[in-house]
Scaffold this motif. Structure first.
Motif, PDB file in Angstrom:
ATOM      1  N   GLN A  31       5.496 -10.250   2.355  1.00  0.00           N
ATOM      2  CA  GLN A  31       6.304 -11.438   2.156  1.00  0.00           C
ATOM      3  C   GLN A  31       6.399 -11.794   0.680  1.00  0.00           C
ATOM      4  OE1 GLN A  31       5.748 -14.702   5.016  1.00  0.00           O
ATOM      5  NE2 GLN A  31       6.136 -16.092   3.292  1.00  0.00           N
ATOM      6  N   GLY A  32       7.573 -12.231   0.277  1.00  0.00           N
ATOM      7  CA  GLY A  32       7.778 -12.652  -1.098  1.00  0.00           C
ATOM      8  C   GLY A  32       7.548 -14.143  -1.260  1.00  0.00           C
ATOM      9  N   SER A  33       8.271 -14.761  -2.179  1.00  0.00           N
ATOM     10  CA  SER A  33       8.044 -16.170  -2.502  1.00  0.00           C
ATOM     11  C   SER A  33       8.587 -17.103  -1.418  1.00  0.00           C
ATOM     12  CB  SER A  33       8.720 -16.498  -3.840  1.00  0.00           C
ATOM     13  OG  SER A  33      10.122 -16.331  -3.722  1.00  0.00           O
ATOM     14  N   ARG A  34       9.308 -16.546  -0.479  1.00  0.00           N
ATOM     15  CA  ARG A  34       9.831 -17.371   0.613  1.00  0.00           C
ATOM     16  C   ARG A  34       9.768 -16.546   1.887  1.00  0.00           C
ATOM     17  NH1 ARG A  34      16.116 -18.007  -1.277  1.00  0.00           N
ATOM     18  NH2 ARG A  34      16.574 -17.547   0.920  1.00  0.00           N
ATOM     19  N   PRO A  35       9.712 -17.221   3.012  1.00  0.00           N
ATOM     20  CA  PRO A  35       9.453 -16.497   4.264  1.00  0.00           C
ATOM     21  C   PRO A  35      10.524 -15.473   4.616  1.00  0.00           C
ATOM     22  CG  PRO A  35       9.377 -18.901   4.591  1.00  0.00           C
ATOM     23  CD  PRO A  35       9.819 -18.680   3.184  1.00  0.00           C
ATOM     24  N   ASP A  36      11.735 -15.658   4.120  1.00  0.00           N
ATOM     25  CA  ASP A  36      12.772 -14.692   4.518  1.00  0.00           C
ATOM     26  C   ASP A  36      12.886 -13.510   3.561  1.00  0.00           C
ATOM     27  OD1 ASP A  36      13.979 -15.977   2.413  1.00  0.00           O
ATOM     28  OD2 ASP A  36      15.874 -16.364   3.451  1.00  0.00           O
ATOM     29  N   ILE A  37      11.976 -13.425   2.607  1.00  0.00           N
ATOM     30  CA  ILE A  37      11.877 -12.182   1.824  1.00  0.00           C
ATOM     31  C   ILE A  37      10.734 -11.384   2.426  1.00  0.00           C
ATOM     32  CG2 ILE A  37      11.388 -11.169  -0.448  1.00  0.00           C
ATOM     33  CD1 ILE A  37      12.763 -13.503  -1.737  1.00  0.00           C
ATOM     34  N   ARG A  38      11.099 -10.426   3.264  1.00  0.00           N
ATOM     35  CA  ARG A  38      10.103  -9.622   3.989  1.00  0.00           C
ATOM     36  C   ARG A  38      10.400  -8.149   3.693  1.00  0.00           C
ATOM     37  NH1 ARG A  38      10.678  -9.618   9.314  1.00  0.00           N
ATOM     38  NH2 ARG A  38       8.489  -9.375   9.857  1.00  0.00           N
ATOM     39  N   VAL A  39       9.555  -7.575   2.880  1.00  0.00           N
ATOM     40  CA  VAL A  39       9.849  -6.235   2.364  1.00  0.00           C
ATOM     41  C   VAL A  39       9.087  -5.187   3.176  1.00  0.00           C
ATOM     42  CG1 VAL A  39       9.828  -4.775   0.312  1.00  0.00           C
ATOM     43  CG2 VAL A  39      10.128  -7.261   0.086  1.00  0.00           C
ATOM     44  N   PRO A  40       9.815  -4.253   3.769  1.00  0.00           N
ATOM     45  CA  PRO A  40       9.171  -3.272   4.649  1.00  0.00           C
ATOM     46  C   PRO A  40       8.450  -2.176   3.875  1.00  0.00           C
ATOM     47  CG  PRO A  40      11.496  -2.771   4.450  1.00  0.00           C
ATOM     48  CD  PRO A  40      11.270  -4.031   3.659  1.00  0.00           C
ATOM     49  N   MET A  41       7.321  -1.768   4.395  1.00  0.00           N
ATOM     50  CA  MET A  41       6.606  -0.598   3.881  1.00  0.00           C
ATOM     51  C   MET A  41       6.121   0.160   5.109  1.00  0.00           C
ATOM     52  SD  MET A  41       5.478  -1.492   0.431  1.00  0.00           S
ATOM     53  CE  MET A  41       6.235  -2.888  -0.409  1.00  0.00           C
ATOM     54  N   ARG A  42       5.829   1.422   4.917  1.00  0.00           N
ATOM     55  CA  ARG A  42       5.193   2.189   5.979  1.00  0.00           C
ATOM     56  C   ARG A  42       3.725   2.324   5.621  1.00  0.00           C
ATOM     57  NH1 ARG A  42       4.788   7.874   7.534  1.00  0.00           N
ATOM     58  NH2 ARG A  42       6.150   8.551   5.831  1.00  0.00           N
ATOM     59  N   LYS A  43       2.884   1.888   6.550  1.00  0.00           N
ATOM     60  CA  LYS A  43       1.434   1.921   6.339  1.00  0.00           C
ATOM     61  C   LYS A  43       0.896   3.116   7.112  1.00  0.00           C
ATOM     62  CE  LYS A  43      -2.573  -1.079   7.163  1.00  0.00           C
ATOM     63  NZ  LYS A  43      -2.991  -2.414   7.639  1.00  0.00           N
ATOM     64  N   ILE A  44       0.251   4.027   6.404  1.00  0.00           N
ATOM     65  CA  ILE A  44      -0.271   5.236   7.060  1.00  0.00           C
ATOM     66  C   ILE A  44      -1.793   5.130   7.132  1.00  0.00           C
ATOM     67  CG2 ILE A  44      -0.341   7.749   7.054  1.00  0.00           C
ATOM     68  CD1 ILE A  44       2.051   7.690   5.097  1.00  0.00           C
ATOM     69  N   THR A  45      -2.284   5.062   8.351  1.00  0.00           N
ATOM     70  CA  THR A  45      -3.718   4.924   8.574  1.00  0.00           C
ATOM     71  C   THR A  45      -4.412   6.274   8.406  1.00  0.00           C
ATOM     72  OG1 THR A  45      -3.120   3.282  10.207  1.00  0.00           O
ATOM     73  CG2 THR A  45      -5.402   4.034  10.220  1.00  0.00           C
ATOM     74  N   GLN A  46      -5.605   6.243   7.820  1.00  0.00           N
ATOM     75  CA  GLN A  46      -6.364   7.477   7.624  1.00  0.00           C
ATOM     76  C   GLN A  46      -7.705   7.396   8.351  1.00  0.00           C
ATOM     77  OE1 GLN A  46      -6.132   9.411   3.615  1.00  0.00           O
ATOM     78  NE2 GLN A  46      -5.840   7.318   2.917  1.00  0.00           N
ATOM     79  N   SER A  47      -8.275   8.556   8.623  1.00  0.00           N
ATOM     80  CA  SER A  47      -9.611   8.594   9.212  1.00  0.00           C
ATOM     81  C   SER A  47     -10.661   8.565   8.098  1.00  0.00           C
ATOM     82  CB  SER A  47      -9.759   9.843  10.074  1.00  0.00           C
ATOM     83  OG  SER A  47      -9.428  10.981   9.324  1.00  0.00           O
ATOM     84  N   ASP A  48     -11.896   8.354   8.516  1.00  0.00           N
ATOM     85  CA  ASP A  48     -12.993   8.335   7.545  1.00  0.00           C
ATOM     86  C   ASP A  48     -13.340   9.768   7.112  1.00  0.00           C
ATOM     87  OD1 ASP A  48     -13.151   5.617   7.969  1.00  0.00           O
ATOM     88  OD2 ASP A  48     -14.674   5.826   9.542  1.00  0.00           O
ATOM     89  N   THR A  49     -13.940   9.874   5.963  1.00  0.00           N
ATOM     90  CA  THR A  49     -14.465  11.158   5.498  1.00  0.00           C
ATOM     91  C   THR A  49     -15.682  11.522   6.339  1.00  0.00           C
ATOM     92  OG1 THR A  49     -13.717  10.630   3.282  1.00  0.00           O
ATOM     93  CG2 THR A  49     -15.394  12.356   3.483  1.00  0.00           C
ATOM     94  N   ALA A  50     -15.722  12.769   6.791  1.00  0.00           N
ATOM     95  CA  ALA A  50     -16.837  13.198   7.634  1.00  0.00           C
ATOM     96  C   ALA A  50     -18.163  13.076   6.889  1.00  0.00           C
ATOM     97  CB  ALA A  50     -16.617  14.642   8.076  1.00  0.00           C
ATOM     98  N   ALA A  51     -19.227  12.873   7.661  1.00  0.00           N
ATOM     99  CA  ALA A  51     -20.551  12.713   7.063  1.00  0.00           C
ATOM    100  C   ALA A  51     -20.925  13.924   6.209  1.00  0.00           C
ATOM    101  CB  ALA A  51     -21.590  12.498   8.158  1.00  0.00           C
ATOM    102  N   SER A  52     -20.506  15.129   6.651  1.00  0.00           N
ATOM    103  CA  SER A  52     -20.863  16.339   5.903  1.00  0.00           C
ATOM    104  C   SER A  52     -20.237  16.353   4.504  1.00  0.00           C
ATOM    105  CB  SER A  52     -20.431  17.581   6.679  1.00  0.00           C
ATOM    106  OG  SER A  52     -19.038  17.550   6.926  1.00  0.00           O
ATOM    107  N   PHE A  53     -19.207  15.583   4.318  1.00  0.00           N
ATOM    108  CA  PHE A  53     -18.609  15.486   2.981  1.00  0.00           C
ATOM    109  C   PHE A  53     -19.061  14.217   2.260  1.00  0.00           C
ATOM    110  CE2 PHE A  53     -15.742  18.585   4.782  1.00  0.00           C
ATOM    111  CZ  PHE A  53     -15.503  19.414   3.710  1.00  0.00           C
ATOM    112  N   GLY A  54     -19.946  13.481   2.878  1.00  0.00           N
ATOM    113  CA  GLY A  54     -20.387  12.221   2.283  1.00  0.00           C
ATOM    114  C   GLY A  54     -19.470  11.121   2.762  1.00  0.00           C
ATOM    115  N   PHE A  55     -19.887  10.438   3.819  1.00  0.00           N
ATOM    116  CA  PHE A  55     -19.055   9.433   4.483  1.00  0.00           C
ATOM    117  C   PHE A  55     -18.348   8.495   3.502  1.00  0.00           C
ATOM    118  CE2 PHE A  55     -18.437   5.215   6.143  1.00  0.00           C
ATOM    119  CZ  PHE A  55     -17.704   5.471   7.295  1.00  0.00           C
ATOM    120  N   GLU A  56     -17.052   8.334   3.705  1.00  0.00           N
ATOM    121  CA  GLU A  56     -16.282   7.353   2.949  1.00  0.00           C
ATOM    122  C   GLU A  56     -15.202   6.769   3.843  1.00  0.00           C
ATOM    123  OE1 GLU A  56     -16.722   9.632  -1.359  1.00  0.00           O
ATOM    124  OE2 GLU A  56     -14.772   9.634  -0.363  1.00  0.00           O
TER     125      GLU A  56
END
Lengths: 637, 637
Positions: A31-56
């Motif tokens: 959202q911008g400075s007013r409620p009708d400014i709504r800017v779309p983005m694509r949010k890409i979810t990621q998994s965690d780093t495996a413990a064998s690589f040092g959890f992150e």
């Protein structure tokens, strides 16, 4: 050609392939400075780093999203009604436009009243708008008055790609957070050849760039469906996809599908280059369903109106076409006003003469009448129309080279200079301008072309077709041109017009559209990286980290085409278990180069920093610990 | 994995797709100073220009041909016997080699005597050769003694692509001949960044370039089947195709098919990167049937010999592997001798660590033993082997960057400097050298990398993998890297190692191999054009002329992939009549930009030169003649 039956107005449906969200992706709105400014983005979810690589923790990353409401499961998509109109309140509240009783162009009225077209016609209830007498509704005009419009704020938010939120989340992700944020946000400084890319895009920066003509927001007041975007050398490099039927092939339905398909994969703009029978109706369907700016070449339609006889074209017919299209909501017009009489004979010496359709029409007209074209003679009249709807100029390069041989010749460079002069006339009217560029150019002449454009057109955004860097690969001209596009984007071009594999051979189908789009997203992004555009490298860093940590799904999902990446991987290792495997089919389970680095890192951690420093100096350190403790490269299966 | 049954030695057959001549193409041989120097070219026949465009003869053009005897209908191809050995007399007449009783490597002897392998084994009757004691049989050694070998003369002829014969035939083609030859031979001067490309490649120039190390002819005396080729910055940019099975996938038969497929489309060299069970046998089949130089990474096989335990590798095992492969005829070895102990910890800070398989093996070995590798320590011993068979070094970049983040970092640049030092050691032994390069590099850092290589490696040929200009497009890395490859080729790289669409995802199949090859032919050719390589533009000019004159078949046939171009064209206009039509599906029969130029030219011819000059000056001329006489743009159907 007849329209595809499913696009008859009563029963048209959306392409199912266009409305699936991409894998692990959700649409978010900033959202911008007013409620009708709504800017779309694509949010890409990621998994965690495996413990064998040092959890992150790996926070979601945000990418620029051109796909509009189509990929938003919350949005109700009905092709017959068209998209919502988020810009409409902004246009209305400026109180500088009026609603017309209906189309004012002769042709628009004629088509509206033709009962034979009822079945094909998009059922638009909204009336067109126009600037009040004496008003100028261009974004440039507002910018020059110091006004930051909602459109400007919108694109500022969009350009920043929610980078700060991602880095902030990284910082908060755990004990290693600060270090990770620093790592994942780091990028090469780049070489921008005199661009002025800021650390953060602000609405004021957007305004100032538009005011000085260095960027445009194509946004016709009759296209309230768009999600505004900006084209300029100090912003992310954009790409345009051409669609359009011809007398030989394709239908309205196919063109609408190509549009939704093109924006799904990253098309920032779409040009409708139709030349067939139902140009007017096709365009209406496309615009009403397009969240991205739509460009056209009005001379194509004007030519249809005189049955294809270029000599019979008149200013009056052309003018009526501009108004017709401006009232439908076309956001930019390609106008070949730089094809002057004196340049035409220069093309006689060329290998491939004039290859621009618009250029050839105007050349023929000029020769036949032996005078300068009505586009040139009436340029200021055209400006008057442009500013009444905020249509941007895309000054056409009617004399662009059609072969390596013809690159950077006198005809091309002569026209470029004229386009620079026209730019200043348009700017006098506060009308937004971009400049079209070639074409076919060998690599070593690309920079010369770019530099001349920057100088002679006063940094008005350059918008190039490729350029193709060789002529010898018909069937692969997305690649011959992707090479040139990446370079000219780096040197300063603001928008790249895609070329599909079918260039020179046929009209693109959906497969070709996607190949063209992805190739040009690559070119544009490579250019952003080379320019050092702030934040551009975040996506590369995230993908590379996923690759290194064998997070296969994340690697696919962060890429430009998750479907293709997954498909290729699955050809050799189709089992789901392979998606979490710490190897891949290239080297097999017993052999993997990525693992060694893990071992080096573990070794570094064990030995402590002193040992590492000693190693660097080539001093002797005990190696026995490494052999004892190192996890094996060669995983047991 | 088992070998493909049809590649059991008794019944193996050639891939039918590899032995079809390309459309309208014939194999011709240009004879050198002696009858046994017969240099192959592909001659592409063209049709005449239609009368409506002003009749012209279009002589056949000649293109560089890597496909070997496979595309020669006169050649008898029998995969089980391998190819003919045109180089053998040249090797024998030098009288500096001896025929051995059989393989001298322990492993080679073992494999030869293993009855279980009989069915898989290529049935080679010829014995391996080696330099007589104290002799050096490298092309560099001969060059430095002032000797022009048949191989050198061969590549000189090959590089000139019979350009003069084509231009001469044009000159003789009719009254316009002189003018046409001038037109079709003209090209942009190019920007070569300090290269020294001559007007004509002579055998003496080849010799001098090899003598100073600026070019190599990979040509093992045990690979007499090859058609010699040259790699150097002052010659045509070459491309390499990697093939090879892994433990996870593919068989001997598939790899041989990939080789013949790769050279059909333009692969100049092929590297066999197999890591599976039958590396030795696979390699023999490939070499015996390959007319192009074959490269390998011997450490892969050495590692198999110690069951994948890098720490267990020894100089003795590696040395035996070098001899084994040298006696099979491998033309160049990738040797990662620049991975020094002090560079390894530098990779701990990277985003993607070490991504070279060979690099990771050596890094692990160095860390485990805590000393410099046997490759580095025994580098001069390796040189002794190389010069006994004329195997060229391809000094591996074991520390190349695997992500944009890691580009041009201290590990990469440190190793590059070491490779430069090793180059001078190899040159002391008159051993041919090229240097491998990255990798993943954003566009603006490519030139820095190239310039450092030229300087630090003393212009030894650079041989790069891409570079990929962004990480974000898995599934399209032929394109992300084709962009970088074209640029680095322009800046001075001599050979480009292809990347296929499957990079990072899986092993390439034949479709991927072709996509990779064509992309890299484009990159290499775009580089040749930009460098101003003499004659490079002839093919572009010929194709563009065909395009302009609507000679569809010629346009397809002159292109890199006639099959694909024809297939794309036929998708929309499949009828044969469309192949002679003066329009295409993009604009349709009623609308075509190419025709206008014809009209401009006709107009110019009618009005005479005075009128044209008047037009140029913007003066008034009568236009009525044009309207009266101009043939219409819009053809009646």
């Amino acid at each position: 050609m007849n329209a595809n039956p499913k696009f008859l107005s009563a029963t048209a449906t959306v392409d199912e392939a266009a409305i699936q969200p991409l894998p692990n992706s959700t649409k978010v709105y900033i959202q911008g400075s007013r409620p009708d400014i709504r800017v779309p983005m694509r949010k890409i979810t990621q998994s965690d780093t495996a413990a064998s690589f040092g959890f992150e923790k790996n926070p979601a990353i945000y990418v620029y999203d051109t796909s509009g409401p189509y990929t938003d499961p919350e949005a109700k998509i009905d092709i017959r009604s068209g998209l919502d109109t988020p810009r409409l309140p902004w246009i209305l509240e400026r109180k500088d436009t009026e609603e017309l009783a209906g189309p004012t162009s002769e042709y628009g009225i004629e088509r509206l009243n033709d009962p034979k077209l009822a079945e094909l016609r998009f059922n638009l209830h909204r009336k067109p708008r126009r600037a009040l007498a004496g008003k100028n509704v261009s974004q440039m005009h507002y910018a020059r008055q110091g006004i930051i419009t909602p459109e400007m704020e919108y694109v500022a938010i969009r350009e920043n790609m929610n980078r700060r939120a991602y880095l902030e989340e990284l910082k908060q992700s755990g004990p290693k957070g600060e270090k990770l944020a620093e790592l994942m946000g780091r990028q090469h400084p780049g070489q921008s050849f005199g661009a002025s890319i800021p650390q953060e895009i602000t609405a004021e920066f957007v305004r100032s760039e538009i005011a000085r003509g260095r960027a445009i927001i194509p946004a016709n007041i009759n296209h309230p469906e768009i999600e505004p975007m900006i084209i300029g050398r100090n912003f992310l490099v954009k790409i345009n996809a051409n669609i359009g039927n011809s007398a030989v092939t394709s239908s309205i339905g196919e063109e609408v599908e190509k549009m939704t398909w093109a924006i799904r994969w990253g098309g920032d703009n779409v040009m409708d280059l139709s030349t067939g029978k139902h140009i007017h109706e096709t365009r209406e369907w496309i615009i009403r369903n397009s969240p991205v700016p739509i460009g056209t070449v009005p001379i194509y339609q004007a030519l249809e109106k005189v049955n294809g006889k270029a000599e019979d074209l008149t200013w009056e017919i052309f003018r009526d076409t501009l108004i017709e299209q401006a009232e439908q909501g076309v956001d930019y017009f390609t106008i070949h006003a730089g094809v002057l009489l004196r340049y035409v004979p220069m093309t006689a010496k060329r290998m491939t003469g004039i290859v621009s359709r618009g250029g050839s029409i105007m050349a023929k007209w000029c020769l036949a009448h032996h005078k300068e074209s009505f586009l040139y003679e009436h340029f200021e009249d055209i400006c008057e129309i442009m500013k009444a709807y905020d249509v941007s100029f895309s000054l056409g390069d009617g004399l662009r080279p059609g072969s390596i041989y013809d690159a950077n010749d006198e005809a091309q460079l002569g026209e470029l200079k004229t386009l620079g002069e026209l730019t200043q006339i348009a700017w006098k009217h506060d009308v937004q301008v971009m400049i079209e560029g070639p074409g076919h150019v060998p690599m070593h002449l690309i920079k010369e072309n770019m530099d001349l454009q920057l100088e002679q057109c006063h940094e008005a955004p350059f918008y190039t077709l490729g350029p193709l860097t060789t002529d010898i690969a018909p069937g692969y001209d997305h690649i011959t041109s992707g090479i040139g596009a990446a370079q000219i984007g780096w040197y300063g071009t603001a928008m790249l017009c895609y070329v599909t594999p079918k260039e020179h051979l046929g009209l693109p189908n959906k497969v070709d559209v996607k190949d063209g789009i992805i190739t040009y997203k690559i070119a544009a992004h490579a250019a952003d990286l080379a320019k050092g555009h702030i934040g551009a490298q975040i996506r590369d860093n995230a993908l590379s980290k996923a690759r290194f940590e064998f997070r296969w799904d994340d690697q696919f999902n962060i890429g430009l085409d998750p479907d293709k990446a997954r498909e290729f991987h699955d050809e050799t290792l189709p089992k789901d278990s392979a998606k979490v495997a710490h190897f891949c089919s290239m080297c097999g389970p017993h052999f993997c180069s990525m693992k060694i680095t893990q071992e080096v890192r573990e070794y570094a951690a064990q030995q402590g920093i002193t040992e590492i420093q000693a190693l660097k100096k080539g001093m002797e350190v005990k190696s026995i610990e490494f052999v004892k403790s190192g996890s094996e490269i060669y995983q047991k299966q």
